[in-house]
Design an enzyme around this catalytic site. Structure first.
Site, short mmCIF file in Angstrom:
data_model
loop_
_atom_site.label_atom_id
_atom_site.label_comp_id
_atom_site.label_asym_id
_atom_site.label_seq_id
_atom_site.Cartn_x
_atom_site.Cartn_y
_atom_site.Cartn_z
N HIS A 40 10.44 -31.86 -34.30
CA HIS A 40 9.31 -32.44 -35.00
C HIS A 40 8.69 -31.46 -35.98
CE1 HIS A 40 9.49 -36.15 -32.74
NE2 HIS A 40 9.57 -35.45 -31.63
N CYS A 46 0.86 -1.18 0.00
CA CYS A 46 0.00 0.00 0.00
C CYS A 46 0.89 1.23 0.00
CB CYS A 46 -0.89 0.01 1.24
SG CYS A 46 -1.79 -1.52 1.49
N GLU A 69 6.46 -19.05 -21.24
CA GLU A 69 6.31 -17.71 -20.65
C GLU A 69 7.41 -16.77 -21.18
OE1 GLU A 69 4.18 -16.06 -19.29
OE2 GLU A 69 5.19 -14.44 -18.24
N LYS A 106 -4.22 -4.48 -20.04
CA LYS A 106 -3.85 -5.15 -18.80
C LYS A 106 -4.92 -6.16 -18.39
CE LYS A 106 -1.25 -5.94 -15.24
NZ LYS A 106 -0.09 -6.82 -15.52
N TRP A 109 -4.12 -1.36 -0.79
CA TRP A 109 -4.24 -2.49 -1.72
C TRP A 109 -4.60 -3.67 -0.83
CZ3 TRP A 109 -4.60 -3.26 -6.76
CH2 TRP A 109 -4.44 -4.56 -7.24
N GLU A 126 5.45 -10.13 -26.62
CA GLU A 126 4.50 -9.12 -26.15
C GLU A 126 5.11 -7.73 -26.12
OE1 GLU A 126 3.38 -10.01 -22.12
OE2 GLU A 126 1.55 -8.82 -22.23
N ASN A 151 1.42 -0.58 6.20
CA ASN A 151 1.71 -1.42 5.03
C ASN A 151 2.21 -2.75 5.53
OD1 ASN A 151 1.18 0.57 3.25
ND2 ASN A 151 3.29 0.79 2.49
N GLY A 152 1.94 -3.84 4.78
CA GLY A 152 2.48 -5.14 5.15
C GLY A 152 1.42 -6.03 5.77
N ARG A 176 -0.82 3.63 -9.09
CA ARG A 176 -0.82 2.18 -9.17
C ARG A 176 -2.21 1.60 -9.01
NH1 ARG A 176 4.61 -0.21 -7.00
NH2 ARG A 176 3.85 -1.71 -8.47
N LYS A 211 6.46 -13.32 -23.09
CA LYS A 211 6.94 -12.02 -22.61
C LYS A 211 7.73 -11.33 -23.72
CE LYS A 211 5.41 -11.74 -19.89
NZ LYS A 211 4.34 -11.84 -18.97
O1 M6R Z 1 -5.56 -10.92 -15.24
P1 M6R Z 1 -5.23 -12.27 -15.80
O2 M6R Z 1 -4.12 -12.95 -15.08
O3 M6R Z 1 -6.44 -13.16 -15.86
O4 M6R Z 1 -4.76 -12.01 -17.28
C1 M6R Z 1 -4.53 -13.08 -18.16
C2 M6R Z 1 -3.74 -12.63 -19.37
O5 M6R Z 1 -4.46 -11.68 -20.10
C3 M6R Z 1 -2.39 -12.03 -18.96
O6 M6R Z 1 -1.64 -12.94 -18.19
C4 M6R Z 1 -1.55 -11.67 -20.21
O7 M6R Z 1 -1.20 -12.83 -20.87
C5 M6R Z 1 -0.32 -10.88 -19.75
N1 M6R Z 1 -0.44 -9.51 -20.15
C6 M6R Z 1 0.96 -11.39 -20.34
O8 M6R Z 1 2.04 -10.67 -19.87
#
Ligand code: M6R
Length: 621
Positions: free
Chosen positions: A517, A2, A494, A616, A94, A501, A120-121, A27, A498
């Site tokens: 394959h 927070c 992953e 997001k 938060w 993306e 916080n914490g 945030r 990343k």
């Molecule tokens: O909020 P969520 O974890 O459900 O979101 C799922 C995906 O949209 C999210 O993980 C997306 O793949 C990320 N932006 C990747 O970095």
């Protein structure tokens, strides 16, 4: 995770506090509040609900105002009459304990209104403290762990202690992580303490500031004093006295920070993503706090106390969360519970028989439409559902039968980083807690010890990573392949997600054995292969063979490895991992891949925090 602000001096405390909260609110916190005192007056205020539904205590003492939702809700609520005074505290929350409501928002008061507290914490022993306080006749207003603090302080005041002694006595009873600031009615000072949660002082010309993050007071001063764990401080308008845990006065250096006000929200980092990558040790500590009992090898997750050991587990998720779900499913299987991870969008349209499966939705935001649809499909078939999410009060948390929070704190960068790590750790805890055969064994104790060490190991990777140099060496190639076997397969997926993306470059993740394959046809000297190889078991040795296959086709190889399988011999570059338990090595490898993606994207000048076409939270199916 927070945000905390505090001020004492000659200025208008409300203005200073709101300015600080505005700096912290970028945030997306879920509630906000302030408590302001004029430094004099009589004890009054009882934390009652005001006419607008928010919580306030008015009078000549401490004026507390707080509202659920964004900071603008609080600002609107005080527009017609702001608290006046020269000493005060503020907080953006938060949620970790209790939903984001007016009552759960900070600051918290006790029964007399003589003291208000922001925190916080996580106070790990708050249940025991609360029980004792309730037994002593005290009543609580909120669901938070924080509220025990003003009650403990009031108890000490009632016993005749002065404010500083009362504050220190209360803090000495707390276990867990905290940054705490208190304001007392009739006292021209703030009282603060830190343990495992950041807290800094700001030395201004017309007063002193205290905050969880420097940007909160950067408008007023660049002179900063960093507090250490175990220290408490009495902050006056013209000075501050810092004491260590034994009560001895500590001399502190004043540092001048040189930060661009534009970048204040990023605490000096160029991007939120990089900041969030570096927040992983803290996020992990918060995720683990109070949940692991290493001595008997058990996990405490009161959130799932009512959930029976499942016969089968389905995990539904999207994107990065799906990769965390793949790890979680493998861990359940290793513990003897049949489990499978599903892409939520597929599960929603072709729901498999759920029988008596526990269906776990893994979702950072708790608002992803595909994941919510999959969970609803499971519920409509009678399944018990559990959300593993970062957002208290999110749709997933509300709609599921149970919810476990990953406690990563708000994540602004569209690319998920610290939430992936915290999801994997939360799922690991869930496995230890729910899968009967996992609990209490020697192997379980070793895994829990590995989780305890994980924050420090992630920090080591962050401190020593050669990812920037690797990125520089391979930027601008034709394509990038990420390979890993067994526990490193989700990491390869992953890593590639990343990478594409945020770099907008073509990248694919594969099970290491699968490249030959078909996709091997695309491998050339212009397609680097990033191979994640940990340990020295059969899986690692086979992956080394796959590395030799791509090396023979002229592809540059970047090995992400702890060195035990000898893959470095066939690699052009190595991203080293520290010696660690096999269960946490994939997360350390993932940290390296996050950094590679970041540095390549940065080198290409991409819009790292807001990549094109992406959001997001994806709230459409
Ligand atoms: O909020 P969520 O974890 O459900 O979101 C799922 C995906 O949209 C999210 O993980 C997306 O793949 C990320 N932006 C990747 O970095």
């Amino acid at each position: 995770m927070c945000g905390i602000v505090g001020y004492v001096g000659d200025g208008d405390a409300t203005r200073v506090l709101l300015s600080g909260l505005n700096q912290l609110e970028y945030r997306g916190y879920d509630s906000a509040g302030i408590a302001v005192s004029d430094g004099g007056g009589e004890i009054c205020g009882d934390g009652g609900v005001d006419a607008n539904g928010g919580v306030s205590s008015d009078g000549a003492g401490i004026d507390v105002r707080k509202r659920a939702g964004e900071l603008e809700n609080l600002e609107a609520a005080i527009e017609s009459g702001a608290p006046t005074g020269s000493v005060g505290i503020g907080h953006t929350r938060w949620s970790t304990h209790g939903p984001p409501t007016d009552r759960n928002a900070h600051p918290h008061t006790g029964e007399t209104g003589a003291v208000a507290v922001v925190h916080n914490g996580i106070i790990e022993n708050y249940r025991a403290l609360k029980e004792a306080l309730v037994d002593a006749g005290r009543t609580f207003e909120s669901d938070t762990d924080t509220e025990v603090v003003p009650h403990l302080i009031e108890q000490a005041l009632a016993d005749g202690a002065d404010p500083e002694t009362a504050f220190r006595r209360a803090v000495s009873q707390l276990e867990g992580s905290y940054a705490i600031v208190a304001v007392f009615e009739g006292v021209d000072a703030l009282f603060a303490a830190r343990n495992d949660s950041p807290l800094v002082l700001g030395v201004g010309d017309d007063g002193y500031h205290v905050a969880s993050d420097v940007p909160a007071f950067l408008e007023f001063t660049e002179r900063v004093v960093y507090l250490e764990d175990g220290e408490t401080v009495v902050v006056r308008g013209d000075g501050a006295t810092v004491r260590d845990g034994d009560g001895d006065v500590v001399e502190k250096a004043v540092t001048t920070v040189d930060w661009d006000v534009e970048d204040t929200g990023k605490s000096g980092y160029d991007h939120y993503m990089l900041k969030e990558i570096h927040e992983q040790p803290t996020a992990l500590r918060q995720c683990l706090s109070g949940r692991v009992n290493e001595l008997d090898g058990t996990v405490e997750l009161p959130e799932v106390d009512g959930v029976p050991a499942p016969s089968t587990v389905h995990l539904v998720a999207c994107g990065t969360s799906y990769h965390a779900a793949l790890v979680g499913a493998a861990r359940f299987r290793e513990a003897g519970t049949p489990a499978q991870a599903f892409l939520a969008s597929e599960y929603a349209v072709r729901t498999p028989p759920v029988g008596d499966a526990l269906v776990i939705g893994v979702t950072q935001s708790g608002e992803t439409a595909d994941t919510l649809a999959a969970l609803r499909a499971a519920r409509s078939r009678g399944a018990r559902t559990l959300a593993v999410t970062n957002v208290v009060g999110s749709s997933a948390a509300r709609e599921c039968d149970d919810a476990v929070y990953i406690r990563a704190g708000p994540e602004i960068g569209v690319a998920a980083t610290k939430t992936f790590t915290s999801q994997v750790v939360s799922l690991s805890l869930l496995v230890e807690r729910l899968a009967g055969s996992a609990t209490g064994s020697e192997a379980s104790r070793e895994r829990l010890a590995a989780l305890r060490d994980l924050p420090g190991l992630v920090q080591q990777v962050l401190d020593e990573s050669a990812a920037a140099a690797v990125a520089e060496a391979y930027v601008g190639r034709d394509g990038y392949f990420f390979i890993g076997r067994g526990p490193n397969h989700p990491v390869a997926l992953e890593g590639a997600l990343k990478f594409k993306e945020i770099t907008y470059e073509h990248a694919e993740g594969f099970a290491a054995g699968e490249l030959k394959h078909g996709t091997l046809a695309l491998v050339t000297e212009r397609t680097p292969v990033i191979a994640v190889v940990t340990g020295d078991d059969a899986a690692a040795r086979k992956t080394v063979s796959n590395v030799k296959e791509v090396e023979a086709r002229g592809a540059p190889v970047i090995a992400v490895t702890d060195g035990r399988a000898g893959v470095a011999e066939y690699a052009d570059h190595t991203l080293a991992l520290p010696d660690a338990h096999p269960s946490v090595l994939p997360l350390l490898a993932n940290t390296q891949l996050q950094l590679v993606a970041y540095h390549v994207a940065n080198r290409l000048g991409r819009s790292i925090d807001k990549p094109r076409n992406l959001a997001k939270s994806v709230t459409v199916e």
